[in-house]
Design a protein around this motif. Structure first.
Motif, short mmCIF file in Angstrom:
data_model
loop_
_atom_site.label_atom_id
_atom_site.label_comp_id
_atom_site.label_asym_id
_atom_site.label_seq_id
_atom_site.Cartn_x
_atom_site.Cartn_y
_atom_site.Cartn_z
N ASP A 27 0.82 -1.20 0.00
CA ASP A 27 0.00 0.00 0.00
C ASP A 27 0.86 1.26 0.00
O ASP A 27 0.61 2.20 -0.76
CB ASP A 27 -0.95 0.00 1.20
CG ASP A 27 -1.92 1.17 1.18
OD1 ASP A 27 -2.46 1.47 0.10
OD2 ASP A 27 -2.13 1.79 2.24
N ARG A 31 1.05 4.00 -3.01
CA ARG A 31 0.83 5.42 -2.74
C ARG A 31 1.97 6.25 -3.32
O ARG A 31 1.75 7.31 -3.90
CB ARG A 31 0.74 5.69 -1.23
CG ARG A 31 -0.55 5.34 -0.62
CD ARG A 31 -0.51 5.62 0.90
NE ARG A 31 -1.62 4.98 1.53
CZ ARG A 31 -2.87 5.43 1.51
NH1 ARG A 31 -3.14 6.56 0.90
NH2 ARG A 31 -3.83 4.76 2.09
N THR A 35 1.41 8.97 -6.22
CA THR A 35 1.63 10.36 -5.82
C THR A 35 2.88 10.96 -6.45
O THR A 35 2.92 12.13 -6.80
CB THR A 35 1.74 10.45 -4.28
OG1 THR A 35 0.62 9.79 -3.70
CG2 THR A 35 1.74 11.89 -3.82
N CYS A 104 4.86 8.28 2.54
CA CYS A 104 3.76 7.39 2.14
C CYS A 104 3.52 6.31 3.19
O CYS A 104 2.38 5.89 3.41
CB CYS A 104 4.05 6.79 0.77
SG CYS A 104 4.02 8.03 -0.53
N THR A 108 0.04 5.49 5.17
CA THR A 108 -0.47 4.12 5.20
C THR A 108 -0.70 3.66 6.63
O THR A 108 -1.73 3.04 6.94
CB THR A 108 0.51 3.17 4.47
OG1 THR A 108 0.62 3.60 3.12
CG2 THR A 108 0.04 1.73 4.53
N CYS A 111 -3.81 5.23 8.04
CA CYS A 111 -5.01 4.58 7.52
C CYS A 111 -5.23 3.20 8.16
O CYS A 111 -6.35 2.84 8.52
CB CYS A 111 -4.92 4.42 6.00
SG CYS A 111 -4.98 5.97 5.11
#
Length: 141
Positions: A27, A31, A35, A104, A108, A111
């Motif tokens: 993940d 990202r 990005t 990133c 992650t 989240c």
């Protein structure tokens, strides 16, 4: 740099992440690729689509390396020496990508961990990932 309390918190967080290293790492990589598209340059020969075997495998390697380094942060340079050489001399990865990945990774973790990713946890992990990225980039000097 890091207090004993922060080191303990980092170890606890990374211990929780080890069983889901593939998911967290892939993940964070995805990202970064979305990005910061220029970071994909080094992976052009691999399938880096979401949940691909290459992305899951490399993501897991990264998270496990981050967890390994956290076992003894005072020896981070020694622990990461093989990865320093690999990334600087063989793969020739732009060292700026280490900082991008760290950012990133923080997103992650926020989240994935939700309310458990407290400001204190965020600050501790941020310090550690900054140190991790700096150590990886040492061979470029």
């Amino acid at each position: 740099m890091l207090s004993e309390k922060e080191k303990k918190l980092i170890a606890e967080i990374l211990e929780r992440l080890t069983p889901v290293a593939e998911d967290i790492g892939s993940d964070a990589l995805l990202r970064m690729f979305v990005t910061f598209p220029g970071s994909k340059t080094y992976f052009s020969h691999l399938d880096i689509s979401p949940r691909s075997a290459h992305l899951l495998s490399h993501g897991k390697k990264i998270v496990l390396a981050i967890a390994e380094g956290a076992k003894d942060i005072s020896q981070l340079t020694v622990t990461l020496a093989p990865l320093q050489t690999l990334h600087a001399y063989q793969l020739r990865i732009d060292p700026g990508n280490f900082k991008l990945f760290s950012h990133c990774m923080l997103v992650t973790l926020a989240c994935h961990m939700g309310d458990d990713f407290t400001p204190v946890a965020h600050a501790a992990i941020d310090k550690y990932l900054s140190a991790f990225a700096a150590v990886l980039a040492e061979k470029y000097r």
